[in-house]
Scaffold this motif. Structure first.
Motif, PDB file in Angstrom:
ATOM      1  N   SER A   1       0.810  -1.222   0.000  1.00  0.00           N
ATOM      2  CA  SER A   1       0.000   0.000   0.000  1.00  0.00           C
ATOM      3  C   SER A   1       0.842   1.270   0.000  1.00  0.00           C
ATOM      4  CB  SER A   1      -0.933  -0.003   1.211  1.00  0.00           C
ATOM      5  OG  SER A   1      -0.186  -0.104   2.414  1.00  0.00           O
ATOM      6  N   SER A   2       2.067   1.206   0.524  1.00  0.00           N
ATOM      7  CA  SER A   2       2.910   2.406   0.558  1.00  0.00           C
ATOM      8  C   SER A   2       3.305   2.864  -0.839  1.00  0.00           C
ATOM      9  CB  SER A   2       4.167   2.147   1.395  1.00  0.00           C
ATOM     10  OG  SER A   2       4.970   1.136   0.801  1.00  0.00           O
TER      11      SER A   2
ATOM     12  N   ASN B   1       1.329   3.481  -3.170  1.00  0.00           N
ATOM     13  CA  ASN B   1       0.332   4.446  -3.659  1.00  0.00           C
ATOM     14  C   ASN B   1       0.806   5.884  -3.503  1.00  0.00           C
ATOM     15  OD1 ASN B   1      -1.383   2.291  -4.212  1.00  0.00           O
ATOM     16  ND2 ASN B   1      -2.344   2.382  -2.186  1.00  0.00           N
ATOM     17  N   LYS B   2       1.688   6.125  -2.536  1.00  0.00           N
ATOM     18  CA  LYS B   2       2.191   7.477  -2.289  1.00  0.00           C
ATOM     19  C   LYS B   2       3.647   7.638  -2.724  1.00  0.00           C
ATOM     20  CE  LYS B   2      -0.832   7.936   1.760  1.00  0.00           C
ATOM     21  NZ  LYS B   2      -0.880   8.198   3.227  1.00  0.00           N
TER      22      LYS B   2
ATOM     23  N   ASP C   1       6.998   8.138  -4.996  1.00  0.00           N
ATOM     24  CA  ASP C   1       7.393   8.948  -6.143  1.00  0.00           C
ATOM     25  C   ASP C   1       7.800   8.033  -7.296  1.00  0.00           C
ATOM     26  OD1 ASP C   1       9.848  10.471  -7.634  1.00  0.00           O
ATOM     27  OD2 ASP C   1       8.276  11.866  -6.973  1.00  0.00           O
TER      28      ASP C   1
END
Length: 708
Positions: A550-551, A553-554, A556
């Motif tokens: 899930s990390s 998704n944010k 770069d």
């Protein structure tokens, strides 16, 4: 009446046997059955014995050859023969020598088709009994036929319950009666022992015997007309069946004066927790078997499966060297069943994975657990092709009387109809298909004794069931898959809520006696595992398919993800091909990867800390299930090219390489340390029971050290 001289004969009076003497097939070839027997042997080797004309006999080594050995091994379900041995290497047999001067070309389907002197024509001695060593690999999909040409039924022994107990299910207590000469007769208890009762209880699916109220049965016996059987019985207590006990002394029959110092035998049994007595109106309580050290896996029916043992927190299998009915009975009783019907060898109920914990098991038959038996901890030379299994006696619960399939093309499919209480009477009705899935279908198939579930249907308009049973009488059914009956699953009870209604939306199932047995190669995972740091801009397609944590998704686009990559090789060791449920027209197209998914989620990959916490996960969609490679002699049937059929053939395996997208676990957020790698199947997918039995919560490698 049998002469008293037969007082120590095996108790065959309890068995009704019909033997197909001199049975012939349509082609004129005699019908025979083969087995391997003898001393100091593994399951794939031994003295060749032939069942013919109702009698087991041996084969002489004169003119025997490797071609004859090949015919024998293939007839027994092995792919080939490795060698043969003359001069009674596996010990001398007994009785008849059925075949001599056997000549085979190697292509015969049965040893009976080979040339010989004829059945029973031999000048050999048992010092010339021939033996064979077969290749351990089984013929893919080979089905064993038990007691070919011989039917054995134990129909002439019963526990006759008193009137007060006849409505209890199961019947655990009553007078023991034997059917002899067309009449039911009692047995005098003057020489009856607890060991005899133990054997009777085991036959009827109960793990043990208990005391009963003698006074009440004495009163009942005085009121009944007595008709005693003419013998006593002598069991040691570790027999799996009364037929293997010995006859005691002959009893002089004197009408009502017979058994003057005693009374008719009464047997009282203790049921396992899963079969605790319940009134015939239903089985409300969902009993669960406690299996702290031993469990059964891979069986299609209640009370059967591959034997697995827990050691140091890891489940492993039992090697079949010396595996026999006594050891199997210890397992069955430990799990709350009765004695064993069969002790199975050669991975007959599927191959396990992980370690082989026990080898050369020797039990007396009185142990409380298989772990109390003597065994060899060294399993050197044992493979999962030698996994031991059991089939146990279970109580007569009448499960099949409260459930039925209707409208199908054959007895293995149809609309599910249950017997439910409505307004004080029992009526047949349908089951609401909301939330209906494979777990529920598995319970239905098991309850009816029809094996595995192949499909769960939420629409059954094409199956015309009983019109009087169209009303929905059960809804909200949720099963874990381990229940013995559909009643034991969670459901709404008497309050029925089914928004879509019944009719065309009634639940249905399709059952099968065979199922895929999918086994992941842990060795391939271990040999191909490595770490890769990959930039986010190269993972866009994988990100769209939720193959990253899930990390991401944010993250770069210029950042990197750390991936634990590996190959997976999935073998089908079962008795039927594995196929995706969805037809090609309903496969989902993924534009980014430019391919179809036949199954949206085929597998889950988990990384677990040593305290059992999941710290990372991955999954793999099935875009191409095919036969990458097959065992020798097996033809590939499934190939993805040109939108071909997908699946895994029995005896073949599918390989997903480490360099394929999503064949990884995203461990970017995982701290350095030791973890357990777990590979499992998504439980919501519609797959046969065998798949769950072998793939749910399997530890593939004991430790994976991840160093950043």
């Amino acid at each position: 009446m049998v002469h008293p001289a037969a007082a120590h004969c095996v108790l065959t009076a309890f068995l009704c046997m019909w033997v197909l003497c001199n049975a012939q097939s349509n082609s004129g070839t005699p019908v025979i059955q083969l087995r391997l027997a003898g001393e100091n042997r593994k399951h794939h080797e031994g003295r060749v014995e032939v069942f013919y004309n109702g009698v087991w006999g041996t084969v002489c080594d004169d003119d025997f050859s490797i071609y004859a050995a090949q015919v024998v091994c293939r007839e027994l379900g092995f792919v080939d023969a490795e060698s043969w041995s003359p001069s009674a290497k596996y010990g001398r047999g007994e009785g008849q020598i059925w075949l001599d001067n056997v000549y085979c070309a190697g292509g015969e389907k049965s040893l009976a088709q080979c040339g010989s002197n004829g059945f029973g024509v031999s000048d050999c001695k048992h010092s010339e009994d021939v033996g064979v060593v077969c290749n351990q690999k089984r013929i893919a999909g080979f089905k064993f036929i038990r007691n070919q040409g011989l039917t054995v039924q134990v129909e002439d022994v019963r526990i006759r319950a008193t009137y007060a107990h006849r409505k209890r299910v199961p019947i655990t207590e009553g007078f023991l009666e034997v059917k002899d000469g067309g009449k039911w007769r009692q047995i005098c208890n003057e020489e009856w022992t607890e060991m005899n009762s133990r054997v009777i209880c085991g036959m009827y699916g109960f793990p043990g015997e208990k005391r009963f109220n003698v006074k009440s049965y004495k009163l009942l016996a005085k009121r009944r007309k007595k008709n005693y059987w003419g013998f006593s019985v002598n069991c040691t207590g570790n027999e799996a069946n009364l037929a293997t006990c010995k006859l005691g002394r002959a009893i002089e029959l004197k009408g009502n004066s017979t058994c003057g110092k005693g009374m008719p035998v009464v047997v009282s049994c203790v049921p396992g927790r899963a079969f605790a007595p319940s009134v015939s109106t239903g089985f409300r309580k969902a009993y669960r078997l406690e299996q702290p050290l031993v469990r059964l896996r891979g069986g299609a029916m209640i009370g059967e499966g591959r034997v697995e043992v827990l050691k140091n927190g890891v489940w492993g299998t039992v090697c079949d060297d010396n595996w026999n009915i006594r050891a199997a009975t210890v397992v069955c009783r430990e799990l709350g069943f009765g004695s064993a019907k069969e002790a199975l060898t050669g991975a007959r109920l599927g191959q396990g994975i992980g370690p082989v914990h026990m080898n050369e098991v020797e039990c007396s038959g009185f142990e409380k657990s298989l772990t109390e038996c003597h065994f060899n901890r060294d399993s050197l030379g044992c493979s999962h092709e030698e996994d031991a299994a059991v089939r146990c006696n279970i109580p007569a619960m009448g499960f099949h009387n409260r459930l039925r399939l209707n409208g199908g093309r054959n007895p293995y499919e149809g609309r599910v109809e249950v017997l439910a209480e409505r307004n004080g009477s029992l009526v047949w009705g349908t089951v609401c298909s909301d939330s209906w899935g494979t777990m529920e279908a598995m319970v239905v198939c098991r309850q009816l004794g029809l094996g595995f579930a192949s499909h769960a249907f939420q629409e059954t308009w094409y199956w015309q069931g009983d019109s009087s049973a169209d009303a929905v009488v059960m809804s909200g059914v949720r099963c874990s898959g381990t229940e013995l009956t559909l009643d034991q699953c969670l459901h709404h009870g008497k309050y029925v809520h089914c928004p879509r209604g019944g009719g065309r939306f009634a639940a249905g199932v399709s059952c099968t006696q065979t199922a895929p047995d999918l086994v992941l190669s842990a060795q391939v995972v271990e040999q191909t595992t490595y770490l890769e740091d990959r930039p986010m801009y190269a993972l866009q397609c994988a990100h769209e398919e939720n193959c990253l944590s899930s990390s991401a998704n944010k993250a770069d686009a210029s950042s990197y993800r750390r991936l634990l990559r590996f190959s997976s090789q999935i073998h089908n060791n079962g008795q039927s091909d594995f196929r995706p449920r969805a037809a090609p027209h309903s496969w989902v197209w993924h534009e980014c990867h430019r391919h179809y998914h036949s199954m949206e989620v085929f597998t889950h990959y988990d990384l677990i800390s040593l305290n059992g916490t999941k710290v990372a996960e991955g999954h793999k969609a099935s875009f191409c299930l095919e036969d990458t490679h097959c065992d020798d002699g097996i033809q590939k049937r499934y190939e993805c090219a040109n939108f071909g059929a997908q699946g895994i053939t029995v005896g073949c395996w599918d390989t997903y390489r480490h360099d394929i997208d999503c064949q990884w676990i995203d461990i970017t957020d995982v701290k350095p340390g030791d973890y357990i790698f777990q590979w499992r199947k998504k439980s919501e997918c519609t797959l046969p029971l065998a798949f769950y039995a072998f793939f749910f919560k399997i530890v593939l490698t004991s430790m994976l050290a991840l160093k950043h």
